[in-house]
Design a protein around this motif. Structure first.
Motif, mmCIF file in Angstrom:
data_model
loop_
_atom_site.group_PDB
_atom_site.id
_atom_site.type_symbol
_atom_site.label_atom_id
_atom_site.label_comp_id
_atom_site.label_asym_id
_atom_site.label_seq_id
_atom_site.Cartn_x
_atom_site.Cartn_y
_atom_site.Cartn_z
ATOM 1 N N ALA A 430 0.829 -1.195 0.000
ATOM 2 C CA ALA A 430 0.000 0.000 0.000
ATOM 3 C C ALA A 430 0.860 1.239 0.000
ATOM 4 O O ALA A 430 0.549 2.229 -0.626
ATOM 5 C CB ALA A 430 -0.914 -0.010 1.201
ATOM 6 N N GLY A 431 1.942 1.148 0.739
ATOM 7 C CA GLY A 431 3.068 2.045 0.541
ATOM 8 C C GLY A 431 2.979 3.448 1.051
ATOM 9 O O GLY A 431 3.766 3.821 1.894
ATOM 10 N N ASN A 438 9.968 3.096 7.510
ATOM 11 C CA ASN A 438 10.462 4.164 6.655
ATOM 12 C C ASN A 438 11.688 4.852 7.226
ATOM 13 O O ASN A 438 12.488 5.417 6.501
ATOM 14 C CB ASN A 438 9.360 5.208 6.420
ATOM 15 N N GLY A 439 11.853 4.845 8.545
ATOM 16 C CA GLY A 439 12.997 5.493 9.164
ATOM 17 C C GLY A 439 14.319 4.852 8.807
ATOM 18 O O GLY A 439 15.371 5.443 9.049
ATOM 19 N N LEU A 440 14.296 3.653 8.242
ATOM 20 C CA LEU A 440 15.520 2.993 7.796
ATOM 21 C C LEU A 440 15.814 3.237 6.324
ATOM 22 O O LEU A 440 16.857 2.826 5.832
ATOM 23 C CB LEU A 440 15.432 1.481 8.054
ATOM 24 N N TYR A 441 14.903 3.873 5.627
ATOM 25 C CA TYR A 441 15.085 4.135 4.204
ATOM 26 C C TYR A 441 15.157 5.643 3.952
ATOM 27 O O TYR A 441 14.415 6.197 3.146
ATOM 28 C CB TYR A 441 13.943 3.512 3.390
ATOM 29 N N PRO A 577 10.019 10.888 4.825
ATOM 30 C CA PRO A 577 10.524 9.519 4.930
ATOM 31 C C PRO A 577 9.650 8.475 4.244
ATOM 32 O O PRO A 577 9.668 7.306 4.621
ATOM 33 C CB PRO A 577 10.530 9.292 6.447
ATOM 34 N N PHE A 578 8.892 8.882 3.241
ATOM 35 C CA PHE A 578 7.913 7.976 2.631
ATOM 36 C C PHE A 578 8.528 7.273 1.426
ATOM 37 O O PHE A 578 8.191 7.535 0.273
ATOM 38 C CB PHE A 578 6.652 8.752 2.265
ATOM 39 N N PHE A 579 9.442 6.360 1.708
ATOM 40 C CA PHE A 579 10.190 5.656 0.671
ATOM 41 C C PHE A 579 9.272 4.928 -0.306
ATOM 42 O O PHE A 579 9.521 4.903 -1.511
ATOM 43 C CB PHE A 579 11.142 4.654 1.332
ATOM 44 N N PHE A 580 8.201 4.343 0.188
ATOM 45 C CA PHE A 580 7.377 3.481 -0.650
ATOM 46 C C PHE A 580 6.420 4.241 -1.555
ATOM 47 O O PHE A 580 5.828 3.649 -2.444
ATOM 48 C CB PHE A 580 6.586 2.506 0.235
#
Length: 845
Positions: A430-431, A438-441, A577-580
């Motif tokens: 869903a992303g 997200n804190g890791l990306y 931080p919304f990598f997806f």
């Protein structure tokens, strides 16, 4: 006369249960649907409570004076029972993977929202009755009049009699008790879920028992015997204990539209504040490989699958301790770093131990597995210790912590750091709004992780890949390139290798340039396993976009390489931080022209859901708040004053939710998980907003102080937008309890200021038109409901600081409608003083 202690105890129990339920609903929604819908629990709670408050305000004599006190126990008992009943029904509703995409899914989703709102509606009625119908101060300031009242009206006389009783709790005392119950309800969720004594349904039952106890207090307060709510409290508490002791009790029937409740394959289940984990019985199956090479073996292994939140799976593989029995892991594209480096290894996201086995196969001298979810480690070290064969080895250390925080404070250096698809597919699918991993990306996280490598160490990250569809790999490569550039690397391509197999790609990043010997190993393994080299220092990128990203020598070149009219491939930061999520807001309207498949489909479903949620919420707000208010008519106020009042209270509702959602998103990175963040952030904001409201008469006692309040709040919000990143970066190495205390300290001054706005507005408006209080309460709640959804979208597409600054601007602008209210009150007071009859002369002595 109502007993003050019983009244306060009942209020504390009611608000404790309310906030407990709100956070439990957030955890439940992440299991029933997707993580990005967890925030909906805040909107649903606010919608229900605002509608309940409006219902009380518009009820007239039916909920006034002693009649309100008599109705209070039954309303609170209804809240207690509704908590359990609506929860049980919600557990049985099958929500499709993308609930907005079909008529049946839309109906199921809307029904779920309506069901979840019911207990909050009843709670809102109970709390409003206590605050505005049982305290003289509350009645005088907040009780709307359905018709003009005169001091000789019997209802008004009854109110004055209650207010004057010396033993009656003041509105300040009631409000303080209200906020204390809510604050401690927030804090209770994490330790109760993590205790292992309760599953989520047991905690809902326990919360219902607490609410029924509140109904008993109100019954005794009103003079009733209270046997029915007392019996309900005992039964609900017993049910909570029995259900918690038996994992085959009440559980989720459908997770993301998958029916597996009490399946024969299930061995055990466990809830905690991070997840709902189901462990299946061991069975023989093919070895689990993310990207299986051409030479992978076909001999079966025995594995017990763990399913997290109904979707993400990770196997616990039976292993007898013989390293030669792990040869099957050699054929996975995610195992590549162990072909290049041996020595110390760190695995981020232990799961069922799959990557730990790869590190053991690779001959690592020491292995540190880090997982933020204690349940994963509990199975490996407890019930499945002998089965997995990982815990207890001298070369393996398992750490329960947030990986970013642990790596920041760790002084250790590793030859390999591995992070293989550790977010769940539930998040990535869903992303857009997932906050879990997200804190890791982000570039901030990757600078920390790269700094923890030995000079020739390798950081390995595996993600989904598809050359035919838009995938996460382009953004992953952009993130790697940006982190290397910010670390001072002149040529990121020399430090980057990307290899794919099927739907998975593994990115290898090193602080030192890869050598000819590394090239020989990669090419040999790729040839044997039929892996595809997508990016390498000696060949560049196999796909044009990947090539341009990898060859970027500056952040400006990287920005050009990632530029796209519809999709966002830019490297995520802690501010965004919304990598997806790669779908730009402007491209949503051109959905049919976008590439189909891959990450775009998930992003489209997520964005469609957000838009649909806004529509559903707006319709419900209109139906249960605005239409009932409009049906009673507009209060008798000058048009300019009424507009100013609406703008003021709407601004408070919208501004508060923008600030709260932005802070939740920002602190989720800092604290490591949304549930911790939700509990701590709501605790701090509720508690200190209550203090601010309690002290508002003293803190904001003059018109000049009132006008300064919006400017102070706006400046505080803007300051936090600048200060929070620096403070969190400096303190993230500290233990979780200390980081939680830092969050509370950061939020306390802001929340204290924000807590003053509502009483200041009511004080000004109440002296002019008490009947307008219902409108203001309702409009404030309506804007809060919609504001939570708007805040999510604003943070995704503009960044968390933009949401904070928007809240700052809203609060700062409240000085304009506040001046209008001050002028109206000033004219009314001046008019009253000139028309007042003169006092008669004193009689002669």
């Amino acid at each position: 006369m109502p007993s003050p202690r019983l009244l306060l105890s009942g209020l504390f129990c009611t608000t404790f249960a309310t906030l407990l339920l709100e956070i439990l609903d957030a955890r439940l929604l992440s299991v029933l649907t997707w993580y990005h819908l967890s925030f909906l629990a805040l909107s649903v709670a606010m919608l229900g409570m605002a509608a309940g408050a409006v219902r009380v305000f518009l009820a007239g004599p039916a909920l006034a004076g002693s009649a309100a006190l008599r109705r209070l126990p039954s309303i609170t008992l209804g809240f207690a029972l509704a908590m359990t009943l609506t929860h049980l029904v919600t557990l049985t509703i099958p929500l499709s993977v993308h609930p907005i995409s079909s008529p049946s899914g839309f109906v199921a989703f809307t029904t779920t929202i309506a069901l979840l709102a019911v207990p909050f509606y009843l709670s809102g009625m109970a709390v409003t009755i206590v605050l505005t119908r049982t305290s003289g101060a509350g009645n005088a300031a907040a009780r709307p009049r359905s018709r003009p009242e005169h001091p000789s009206h019997p209802q008004h006389q009854e109110h004055r009699s209650e207010a004057g009783h010396p033993g009656h709790p003041s509105i300040a005392t009631l409000y303080a008790c209200d906020l204390a119950g809510a604050a401690f309800g927030c804090l209770a969720v994490v330790p109760l879920l993590d205790s292992g004594w309760f599953n989520l349904s047991s905690l809902v039952l326990l919360g219902s028992a607490v609410a029924a106890t509140g109904a008993w207090c109100f019954s005794r307060c009103s003079g009733a015997d209270g046997r029915v709510p007392a019996a309900a409290a005992v039964v609900l508490a017993a049910a909570a204990a029995v259900n918690g002791a038996n994992w085959r009790g009440i559980e989720v029937a459908y997770t993301k539209n998958r029916f597996f409740w009490m399946s024969d394959n299930i061995d055990r289940t466990r809830w905690n504040s991070h997840s709902y984990v189901v462990v299946e019985r061991p069975r023989d199956s093919m070895p689990f490989l993310w990207g299986a090479g051409a030479r992978h073996q076909t001999a079966p292994v025995t594995a017990a699958w763990m399913v997290i939140d109904g979707e993400a799976g990770t196997p616990i593989t039976r292993w007898n301790g013989d390293r030669s029995a792990l040869d099957w892991v050699a054929h996975d594209v995610t195992t590549l770093p162990y072909y290049l480096r041996r020595g110390t290894a760190a695995v981020i996201g232990v799961g069922g131990g799959r990557d730990i086995l790869a590190a053991i196969w690779g001959g690592s001298t020491s292995i540190t597995g880090i997982d933020v979810n204690a349940t994963m480690l509990a199975f490996l070290t407890g019930s499945h210790r002998a089965f997995a064969g990982i815990a207890g080895r001298s070369d393996v250390r398992l750490v329960h912590d947030d990986a970013r925080a642990w790596m920041t404070r760790s002084g250790e250096a590793f030859d390999v750091i591995q992070m293989s698809l550790i977010d769940t597919w539930a998040a990535a699918g869903a992303g857009a709004f997932s906050l879990t991993e997200n804190g890791l990306y982000t570039t901030g996280a990757w600078k920390v992780l790269l700094a923890r490598l030995t000079p020739t160490g390798v950081f390995s990250v595996s993600r989904w890949f598809s050359p035919e569809h838009v995938s996460e790999t382009s953004r992953l490569l952009a993130l790697s390139t940006a982190a290397l550039l910010e670390a001072g690397t002149a040529d990121p391509l020399a430090h980057t290798i990307l290899v794919s197999r099927g739907a998975v790609a593994t990115l290898l990043v090193s602080r030192a340039p890869f050598t000819p010997a590394d090239r020989a190993v990669i090419e040999r393994v790729a040839a044997l396993e039929e892996f595809r080299i997508q990016v390498a220092p000696w060949s560049g990128g196999a796909i044009e976009r990947l090539d341009r990203i990898a060859r970027s020598r500056s952040l400006e070149e990287l920005a050009q390489a990632t530029a796209d009219p519809d999709l966002d491939f830019s490297p995520p930061s802690d501010e965004r931080p919304f990598f997806f999520n790669m779908l730009k807001l402007t491209s949503f309207t051109r959905a049919r022209a976008l590439p189909s498949g891959g990450a775009v489909d998930g992003n489209l479903h997520a964005t469609t859901t957000l838009v649909a949620l806004f529509g559903i919420a707006a319709a419900m707000v209109a139906a249960v708040i605005l239409v009932p208010l409009a049906s009673r008519g507009v209060p008798a106020l000058p048009a300019a004053t009424f507009r100013a009042a609406l703008l003021y209270f709407a601004g408070i509702g919208l501004g508060f939710m923008l600030a709260q959602m932005a802070l939740l998103q920002r602190f989720a990175i800092y604290l490591g998980h949304p549930t911790y963040t939700l509990s701590i952030t709501l605790f701090a904001m509720i508690l200190f907003a209550g203090v601010g409201s309690y002290l508002s008469d003293r803190l904001v006692a003059t018109p000049r102080a009132e006008r300064a309040l919006p400017l102070l709040a706006g400046a505080c919000l803007a300051g936090l937008a600048l200060v929070v990143p620096a403070v969190t970066a400096a303190t993230i190495p500290l233990p979780l309890p200390v980081r939680s205390a830092v969050v509370i300290v950061l939020l306390a001054p802001l929340s204290l200021l924000l807590g003053c706005f509502f009483p200041v507005g009511l004080r000004r408006l109440g002296s002019v038109s008490p009947a307008s209080t219902a409108w203001m309460w309702g409009v404030n709640g309506a804007c809060g409901v919609l504001g939570s959804i708007l805040a999510v979208g604003l943070s995704i597409w503009q960044g968390i600081p933009a949401t904070m600054l928007a809240s700052a601007a809203l609060y700062g602008s409240l000085v304009v409608p506040l001046r209008t209210l001050q002028r109206t009150v000033g004219r009314r007071e001046a008019s009253s003083s000139t028309t007042a009859e003169p006092e008669p002369d004193a009689a002669p002595a």
